[in-house]
Design an enzyme around this catalytic site. Structure first.
Site, PDB file in Angstrom:
ATOM      1  N   HIS A  61     -28.570  39.907  -4.684  1.00  0.00           N
ATOM      2  CA  HIS A  61     -27.715  39.479  -5.791  1.00  0.00           C
ATOM      3  C   HIS A  61     -26.809  40.624  -6.249  1.00  0.00           C
ATOM      4  O   HIS A  61     -25.663  40.427  -6.614  1.00  0.00           O
ATOM      5  CB  HIS A  61     -28.590  39.007  -6.946  1.00  0.00           C
ATOM      6  N   ASP A  92     -29.691  36.910  -1.503  1.00  0.00           N
ATOM      7  CA  ASP A  92     -29.950  36.744  -2.936  1.00  0.00           C
ATOM      8  C   ASP A  92     -31.310  36.075  -3.134  1.00  0.00           C
ATOM      9  O   ASP A  92     -31.579  35.016  -2.581  1.00  0.00           O
ATOM     10  CB  ASP A  92     -28.834  35.884  -3.538  1.00  0.00           C
ATOM     11  N   SER A 143     -22.583  35.365 -10.698  1.00  0.00           N
ATOM     12  CA  SER A 143     -23.838  35.230 -11.448  1.00  0.00           C
ATOM     13  C   SER A 143     -23.617  34.406 -12.717  1.00  0.00           C
ATOM     14  O   SER A 143     -23.217  33.255 -12.632  1.00  0.00           O
ATOM     15  CB  SER A 143     -24.386  36.623 -11.755  1.00  0.00           C
TER      16      SER A 143
END
Lengths: 352, 352
Positions: B324, B295, B141
């Site tokens: 995610h 995601d 991320s």
């Protein structure tokens, strides 16, 4: 109905309204003298077998259906079919928080379910128009929820069904998404528990609501390809403000919340004691399930899982990067796909 | 650093802090006496060629990296590697709004970019540890954003790079999503433009923030399969309250906003005059790009488009329904895939 403002003949006309009597709701409330606003296109034939019913989606009215789906040469051709578009309860044109006098309106408006809409529409369709069969029920999003409800609740009446970008039973994920829309509005101090004087008082909440729609309504590819520029907006901010917010800011927050509550709880399984498989198994309509490939909250996978439970159904994902809001009709190629599938569905023998 | 509360040795220890001097930021501010909090695992070998750097993600610290990715027998094996996990600026452990004295802290904290973090980490890595090469930079991320920044900014130092569930240039869609997170917090009257007394004053905003995370962080399949029940929560509400909200409610809102602003603007193209292709073309690291298949805001398609621009890169989507937030490590099979790809990457010759 209001003569001016957003919910008016000036902006949405011409349309008719019909009182369908008191409607006792599934949740226990009553809509006294419930009125449905509708528009018709084309004429009922002598055999009374060319009627198409189109229920509306969240925040939409018959007007967007007319613009996107109806026209000569289209599947929904007024020269061949009698097309009846009925605005859902809470839409602002049919009985809604915004047009129901005190003390039953506004923040006091009772909870309405998808099934209530369909019962009300059934009264209109059978009472006002004397129809015994519907050649097709077709709708997108909450219109798809109503389409499923029609096909399960009145299987003998619905000959064909085309739920677009919607599900028969709302998913937990979609419920959560809708909850964020609700909270965007209700968290605005100007919302005042529903006792605002004007939507303008709730502008900050409505802007947040518009922005969450902008995230979930389109898709990452939509923005990557700069579709918002193609649609005539110079930047992301311009698009958010002058398209998404411009669209929602004139709407009544209590109306939106009425529809959102209903949307969250769409579930035809209720008609079979909670058994979705049994409920969908009752469908006799020839059915065409059409999710949008890039839809983030009614994704193809969820629609496909339900499609498997319907006796006579085709599954045709609509290729688009416009996500759920391909329903707006900005992607002409997506609408062309829907049109082609609807034509094939209408050309095929009725189900049942 | 605080001795108690969320950002403490008690909850996150043991970790070290190192002052890396004044950090003049890309946006013009200065972090005076900037401190980085880090944890190390394993030992640097004599050749000094076994160092792995792991930057952290939004709201995460070195602790979750340790729990999810580090351990004997894992790719990030402390018995083979010297693993350095550095908490990002704004994390609450390194220099952050919450631990910077007036008038530079809290709502006054300057704007920080991904590049600032990487420059600060470079000082730590070269100054404190005297490293000239990093065998691997890996992060998820916002950690992936920093990984890309490292590989483009210091191509001669980074031998291998593994950006997981993140992009080199943030997309407009992801920017919009993050904006809804920001607004969830800032719209709370208790936020008071950043001058709240305690996160508790912003509890409603933090709950909305948690709910939007619950929509976008996982996936529709996650909820359909009732993964939230598998994880020990009795209902959707229970999951939202006792997992998602419990996680965020103790964090400092200004810290979250600092990280969100940074996340929204991640873009290695800035290192090449806005030319993403040119920037990614500079990467000499052997690179392994790993998006999560489900995601919703760093989707595989966006990661794949960037992967094509990297000279020596593999593309390995991680199969998971956890979206995610598979980064949390609740899907052991997803973590096993990451581990396998990282082992292969570490076993391969270095890039460059």
């Amino acid at each position: 109905m209001s003569e001016s403002g957003y919910y008016s003949q000036a902006l949405h006309g011409p349309y008719e309204t019909e009182e369908i009597g008191d409607l006792v709701l599934e949740e226990g409330g009553t809509l006294r003298g419930c009125r449905l606003a509708y528009a018709t296109y084309g004429r009922l034939n002598a055999a009374r077998d060319n009627a198409i019913l189109v229920p509306t989606w969240y925040s939409g009215t018959h007007k967007i259906i007319e613009q996107v789906l109806i026209g000569p040469g289209r599947a929904l051709d007024p020269e061949r079919y009698f097309i009846l578009v009925v605005n859902q309860i809470g839409s602002g044109l049919s009985t809604s928080p915004s047009n129901t006098p005190a003390p039953a309106g506004g923040a006091y408006f009772p909870k309405v379910r998808i099934g209530d809409d369909v019962v009300a529409q059934h009264r209109l369709v059978t009472g006002k128009f004397g129809l015994e069969r519907l050649a097709l029920v077709v709708g997108g999003s909450m219109g798809a929820q109503q389409t499923y409800e029609w096909a399960v609740r009145y299987p003998e009446m619905v000959q064909r069904a085309a739920p677009i970008a919607g599900t028969a039973r709302n998913t937990p994920h979609d419920f959560l998404f809708t909850e964020t829309l609700v909270e965007a509005i209700t968290s605005d101090p100007g919302f005042a528990k529903g006792f605002y004087a004007s939507p303008e008082d709730v502008r900050e909440g409505l802007l947040r609501h518009a922005r969450i729609w902008a995230v979930m309504g389109w898709s990452t590819e939509f923005y990557q390809r700069e579709r918002h520029r193609t649609l005539g907006f110079s930047s992301l901010d311009d698009f958010i403000l002058n398209f998404m917010f411009a669209y929602f800011r004139v709407m009544d927050p209590n109306n939106l919340l009425c529809m959102a509550w209903k949307w969250q709880r769409g579930d035809v399984g209720r008609l079979a004691g909670g058994d979705l498989r049994a409920a969908l198994g009752r469908i006799r309509a020839r059915t065409c399930v059409m999710p949008m490939t890039s839809d983030m909250f009614f994704p193809p996978s969820d629609c496909q899982a339900e499609w498997r439970l319907i006796p006579d159904a085709a599954f045709h994902p609509i290729e688009t990067v416009d996500g759920h809001l391909a329903l707006f009709g900005a992607d002409q190629a997506a609408i062309a796909q829907i049109d082609r599938h609807l034509k094939a569905l209408l050309a095929a023998p009725p189900g049942g």
